[in-house]
Scaffold this motif. Structure first.
Motif, short mmCIF file in Angstrom:
data_model
loop_
_atom_site.label_atom_id
_atom_site.label_comp_id
_atom_site.label_asym_id
_atom_site.label_seq_id
_atom_site.Cartn_x
_atom_site.Cartn_y
_atom_site.Cartn_z
N LEU A 1 -108.68 23.39 -4.44
CA LEU A 1 -108.79 24.71 -3.81
C LEU A 1 -108.21 25.78 -4.72
O LEU A 1 -108.83 26.84 -4.91
N GLU A 2 -107.04 25.53 -5.28
CA GLU A 2 -106.45 26.49 -6.20
C GLU A 2 -107.38 26.74 -7.39
O GLU A 2 -107.58 27.89 -7.81
N SER A 3 -107.95 25.68 -7.93
CA SER A 3 -108.86 25.80 -9.06
C SER A 3 -110.10 26.62 -8.69
O SER A 3 -110.55 27.47 -9.46
N GLU A 4 -110.63 26.38 -7.49
CA GLU A 4 -111.82 27.10 -7.05
C GLU A 4 -111.52 28.58 -6.85
O GLU A 4 -112.33 29.45 -7.21
N LEU A 5 -110.36 28.90 -6.29
CA LEU A 5 -109.98 30.30 -6.09
C LEU A 5 -109.83 31.02 -7.44
O LEU A 5 -110.27 32.16 -7.59
N LYS A 6 -109.23 30.35 -8.41
CA LYS A 6 -109.09 30.95 -9.74
C LYS A 6 -110.44 31.15 -10.41
O LYS A 6 -110.69 32.15 -11.08
N HIS A 7 -111.34 30.18 -10.20
CA HIS A 7 -112.70 30.29 -10.74
C HIS A 7 -113.41 31.49 -10.13
O HIS A 7 -114.07 32.26 -10.84
N ARG A 8 -113.30 31.64 -8.81
CA ARG A 8 -113.94 32.77 -8.15
C ARG A 8 -113.35 34.10 -8.62
O ARG A 8 -114.06 35.09 -8.76
N TRP A 9 -112.03 34.12 -8.85
CA TRP A 9 -111.38 35.33 -9.35
C TRP A 9 -111.96 35.71 -10.71
O TRP A 9 -112.31 36.87 -10.95
N ARG A 10 -112.03 34.74 -11.62
CA ARG A 10 -112.58 35.02 -12.96
C ARG A 10 -114.03 35.47 -12.87
O ARG A 10 -114.46 36.39 -13.58
N GLU A 11 -114.79 34.82 -11.98
CA GLU A 11 -116.21 35.12 -11.83
C GLU A 11 -116.43 36.54 -11.36
O GLU A 11 -117.36 37.23 -11.81
N ARG A 12 -115.60 37.03 -10.46
CA ARG A 12 -115.81 38.35 -9.85
C ARG A 12 -115.08 39.48 -10.56
O ARG A 12 -115.51 40.63 -10.47
#
Length: 254
Positions: free
Chosen positions: A20-31
């Motif tokens: 979950l932490e990894s996915e949130l960081k990925h979404r942050w970088r993506e947006r």
């Protein structure tokens, strides 16, 4: 609970939380186009995800509580014992995993919204009210050429009757009047629903509905219904209403 089961639940919780932490960081970088860095804590990422409509308010609260107890599920070793300090309940782990799945593969509002009954701006009020009665719903969407998608609602009809009432409380209503006349009436006005594309996330639709519940029905986006419409005049029209919230919550893992 047996030691093996405790470890299994704790391991599943830990794996899901790290993902979950990894996915949130990925979404942050993506947006944002930026690396989250150390200044972005888990708390701030959860708040950001809620504001971005990636998570509902309830999901954010749940995940923040998971964050606060996560260390209790870590493994310790002493005097022949090796395992978690505490074990998360299966229901907690399964909900965490479902929220993670929803982040990775977000449900779209178009997937669960239902087909809408609609009318025309020229549809007589009598006909619109009969359609609502037969379908057991409180509103009908229609497309106005100047103002876009509007609703005719039972509450709007009530305001219209009140506006037409005489001083003694008597009122005569012409139910052959077109539904658009209510939107044109200066003391009634249009009802503008929140409109989303079918590809919008289900979480964003739920957030819109929850927000509408705390606003007047006649405020823009204040009516508790999300209108789901694609591009083009022939695109299907769907709705997600307050009655659909329990089903939406289940889909999101609330």
């Amino acid at each position: 609970m047996a030691k093996h089961d405790r470890e299994s639940m704790a391991d599943r919780f830990d794996a899901a939380w790290k993902a979950l932490e990894s996915e949130l960081k990925h979404r942050w970088r993506e947006r944002t186009g930026r690396d989250p860095g150390q200044q972005q804590t888990v708390v701030s990422l959860l708040t950001w995800a809620r504001d971005q409509k990636l998570l509902t308010t309830d999901q954010e609260r749940f995940l923040d509580r998971c964050r606060s107890v996560r260390n209790a599920y870590t493994h310790v070793s002493f005097d022949g014992y090796s395992g978690p300090i505490a074990s998360p309940p299966r229901e907690i782990v399964e909900r965490l995993e479902k929220i993670l799945g929803g982040l990775r593969h977000p449900r779209k509002v178009g997937d669960i919204a239902t087909k809408a009954s609609t009318c025309l701006p020229t549809t007589p009020l009598r006909e619109a009210l009969q359609t609502m009665h037969r379908g057991d719903f409180s509103q009908l969407p229609y497309r106005d050429e100047q103002r876009g998608w509007l609703l005719v609602t039972r509450e709007q009809v009530g305001r219209w009757a009140e506006a037409k009432a005489e001083a003694d409380g008597m009122v005569l209503l012409d139910l052959s009047a077109a539904v658009s006349e209510l939107a044109d009436h200066p003391e009634v006005g249009p009802v503008r629903p929140t409109r989303l594309d079918p590809s919008a996330t289900l979480a964003s639709a739920v957030a819109a509905l929850e927000s509408a519940l705390h606003r007047p029905d006649d405020a823009d986006g204040g009516y508790p219904l999300v209108l789901v419409t694609g591009k083009g005049d022939k695109a299907p029209v769907q709705v997600l209403a307050v009655d659909d919230l329990p089903r939406a919550y289940r889909e999101l893992g609330r």
